[in-house]
Design an enzyme around this catalytic site. Structure first.
Site, PDB file in Angstrom:
ATOM      1  N   PRO A   2       0.788  -1.101   0.110  1.00 53.26           N
ATOM      2  CA  PRO A   2       0.204   0.037   0.057  1.00 53.26           C
ATOM      3  C   PRO A   2       0.894   1.228  -0.176  1.00 53.26           C
ATOM      4  O   PRO A   2       1.803   1.299   0.717  1.00 53.26           O
ATOM      5  CB  PRO A   2      -0.785   0.044   1.330  1.00 53.26           C
ATOM      6  CG  PRO A   2      -0.474  -1.545   1.735  1.00 53.26           C
ATOM      7  CD  PRO A   2       0.940  -1.792   1.221  1.00 53.26           C
ATOM      8  N   GLU A   3       0.614   2.047  -0.787  1.00 50.45           N
ATOM      9  CA  GLU A   3       1.281   3.408  -1.094  1.00 50.45           C
ATOM     10  C   GLU A   3       0.222   4.495  -0.533  1.00 50.45           C
ATOM     11  O   GLU A   3      -0.924   4.144  -0.227  1.00 50.45           O
ATOM     12  CB  GLU A   3       1.675   3.649  -2.515  1.00 50.45           C
ATOM     13  CG  GLU A   3       2.556   2.532  -2.946  1.00 50.45           C
ATOM     14  CD  GLU A   3       2.978   2.646  -4.164  1.00 50.45           C
ATOM     15  OE1 GLU A   3       3.274   3.828  -4.534  1.00 50.45           O
ATOM     16  OE2 GLU A   3       3.418   1.698  -4.974  1.00 50.45           O
TER      17      GLU A   3
END
Length: 279
Positions: A2-3
């Site tokens: 996840p960014e």
DNA sequence: AAACAAACCTGTGCGC
DNA sequence: TGCGCACAGGTTTGTT
């Protein structure tokens, strides 16, 4: 995994479903995910507390509690936060379960256990989570102007653009997918030195950062084939359908129609770009 | 200063 | 079908 856009999507879910709830009870499975302190510290720090807000800095989630302490969660590569009805069957690798006062549970699930969950006193941030105090500017949560980017580029003139975008101490939240997508949008090669951008190109890179991250947030983030990233309710995002380069090595460039997407490895990370329209 | 490799873990997909 | 290997959204640490 996840960014910034994925973490922001999770944050919005927390704001809707968890903020205002009291944590009645906490169960900790694998101790590795509470390694920053201990299982006792997490259980004692959370039990009975009301979650006051859901904030995000880069890829870090920060949830202030009514005790004056703060819950921090980092999903790293494979972490998920999920809400479910109390008593629902927990998926494999559910390492922390927080039982809330509205009949729901908040789970921290993470097969690779790189992620972590910690409760800390904000006064001790330097001692407990020093990296939090050293995060760079957040391009979405902070006011982030073109001149901020210009100053960043001037500070490291010899550095290549992609490693610079990935450096959380410089700009917080951009990871491998969005670094590649941003540089493609700005039509800049990932290995181009920071000092080689004139004023106009700095402006284009700034616009690309804000636009790509904003569009990805609007799409609920990117969920790749393994469906490891899902939001709080277990739903995937759709921005992967708008990826122009990430995961498209060997395909023709859909932007210029002339080049092919190249995949190279730099700094151990897969890097995707079009050698024709990115200069 | 900056590039690189290895480390932390598990799961998946691919070639043979 | 099964095995071994490469690879994965992140970050830190240590080495050139």
């Amino acid at each position: 995994m996840p960014e910034l856009p994925e973490v922001e999507t999770v944050r919005r879910g927390l704001a809707e479903h968890v903020v205002g709830r009291r944590v009645e009870r906490v169960e900790v499975g694998r101790l590795r995910v509470v390694r920053r302190t201990s299982a006792e510290a997490l259980v004692d720090g959370l039990s009975g507390c009301v979650v006051l807000a859901a904030d995000r800095r880069g890829k870090y989630l920060r949830l202030p509690l009514d005790s004056g302490e703060e819950l921090m969660v980092h999903l790293r590569m494979s972490g998920q936060l999920l809400v479910a009805p109390r008593g629902a069957v927990r998926p494999p690798h559910t390492h922390v379960a927080m039982i809330l006062d509205d009949g729901s549970e908040l789970w921290f699930v993470d097969p690779r256990t790189f992620g972590e969950v910690v409760v800390f006193d904000p006064a001790d941030v330097e001692a407990v989570v020093p990296e939090l105090a050293r995060l760079g500017i957040d391009p979405i949560a902070d006011r982030f102007e073109r001149d901020d980017l210009r100053a960043i580029l001037r500070r490291s003139p010899r550095r290549a653009l992609k490693p610079l975008l990935l450096d959380q101490h410089v700009i917080a939240g951009i990871g491998n997918i969005y670094a590649d997508e941003i540089l493609h949008r700005a039509r800049l090669r990932p290995d181009r030195p920071a000092s080689s951008l004139d004023r106009r190109r700095v402006g284009e890179l700034h616009r690309a950062i804000v636009a790509v991250l904003g569009e990805a947030i609007a799409a609920g983030g990117s969920t790749l084939g393994d469906a490891q990233y899902v939001d709080l309710m277990g739903d995937g995002g759709s921005y992967q359908d708008e990826h122009r380069v990430y995961g498209r090595g060997g395909e023709r460039c859909s932007t210029c129609g002339r080049g092919w997407i190249q995949r190279v490895v730099t700094g151990g990370r897969g890097t995707h770009f079009c050698g024709v329209c990115q200069r």
